[in-house]
Design a protein around this motif. Sequence first.
Motif, PDB file in Angstrom:
ATOM      1  N   GLU A   6      -9.932  77.399 -12.323  1.00 22.57           N
ATOM      2  CA  GLU A   6      -8.421  77.064 -11.938  1.00 22.57           C
ATOM      3  C   GLU A   6      -8.398  76.949 -10.752  1.00 22.57           C
ATOM      4  OE1 GLU A   6      -4.064  78.742 -13.413  1.00 22.57           O
ATOM      5  OE2 GLU A   6      -5.947  79.738 -14.490  1.00 22.57           O
ATOM      6  N   GLN A   7      -8.790  77.526  -9.893  1.00 23.29           N
ATOM      7  CA  GLN A   7      -8.743  77.572  -8.419  1.00 23.29           C
ATOM      8  C   GLN A   7      -9.050  76.110  -8.020  1.00 23.29           C
ATOM      9  OE1 GLN A   7     -10.440  81.239  -6.665  1.00 23.29           O
ATOM     10  NE2 GLN A   7      -8.234  81.617  -6.172  1.00 23.29           N
ATOM     11  N   SER A   8     -10.260  75.710  -8.461  1.00 24.60           N
ATOM     12  CA  SER A   8     -11.114  74.489  -8.099  1.00 24.60           C
ATOM     13  C   SER A   8     -10.109  73.298  -8.593  1.00 24.60           C
ATOM     14  CB  SER A   8     -12.349  74.310  -8.690  1.00 24.60           C
ATOM     15  OG  SER A   8     -13.069  75.292  -8.232  1.00 24.60           O
ATOM     16  N   LYS A   9      -9.456  73.462  -9.679  1.00 21.71           N
ATOM     17  CA  LYS A   9      -8.640  72.116 -10.344  1.00 21.71           C
ATOM     18  C   LYS A   9      -7.370  72.013  -9.451  1.00 21.71           C
ATOM     19  CE  LYS A   9     -10.282  72.745 -14.980  1.00 21.71           C
ATOM     20  NZ  LYS A   9      -9.992  72.865 -16.546  1.00 21.71           N
ATOM     21  N   ALA A  10      -6.684  73.140  -9.104  1.00 21.14           N
ATOM     22  CA  ALA A  10      -5.794  73.492  -8.399  1.00 21.14           C
ATOM     23  C   ALA A  10      -5.916  72.460  -7.035  1.00 21.14           C
ATOM     24  CB  ALA A  10      -5.211  74.714  -7.981  1.00 21.14           C
ATOM     25  N   LEU A  11      -6.940  72.701  -6.465  1.00 19.42           N
ATOM     26  CA  LEU A  11      -7.190  71.921  -5.149  1.00 19.42           C
ATOM     27  C   LEU A  11      -7.762  70.459  -5.425  1.00 19.42           C
ATOM     28  CD1 LEU A  11      -9.172  74.628  -3.369  1.00 19.42           C
ATOM     29  CD2 LEU A  11      -6.839  74.276  -3.177  1.00 19.42           C
ATOM     30  N   ALA A  12      -7.636  70.049  -6.671  1.00 19.52           N
ATOM     31  CA  ALA A  12      -8.127  68.677  -6.640  1.00 19.52           C
ATOM     32  C   ALA A  12      -7.206  67.807  -6.677  1.00 19.52           C
ATOM     33  CB  ALA A  12      -8.840  68.610  -8.111  1.00 19.52           C
ATOM     34  N   SER A  13      -6.250  67.812  -5.625  1.00 19.96           N
ATOM     35  CA  SER A  13      -5.052  66.899  -5.596  1.00 19.96           C
ATOM     36  C   SER A  13      -4.588  66.682  -4.131  1.00 19.96           C
ATOM     37  CB  SER A  13      -4.046  67.431  -6.289  1.00 19.96           C
ATOM     38  OG  SER A  13      -2.537  66.953  -5.966  1.00 19.96           O
TER      39      SER A  13
END
Length: 101
Positions: A6-13
């Motif tokens: 979830e943290q990695s996805k949050a940084l994918a922007s």
Amino acid sequence: MTDRLEQSKALASDVRLSILGWLAEPDAHFSYQVTGKPSEIGVCVTLLTEKLDMAQPTVSRHLELLRRAGFLTVNKIGRWSFFQRDEAAVIDFKAWINDNL
């Protein structure tokens, strides 16, 4: 346990990375906030919305993803929400990346 996916996805922007970057030095980027010092109470969603030149619901969605990932905390004052970086969470994630990549 922290959800690293979830943290990695949050940084994918790019938008969310910009938000985290600005909130690393909120007084430098939002010195005109009149409600209170950004480094003490956080930055108002309205100011982030203006800086991003996006609709408020879209900005709120980005902020919520960062908050759920643990990178932001929210301070409610009246009907307003003020966001701050959770530096401990950011440092922890960086350490995890360094240890695992």
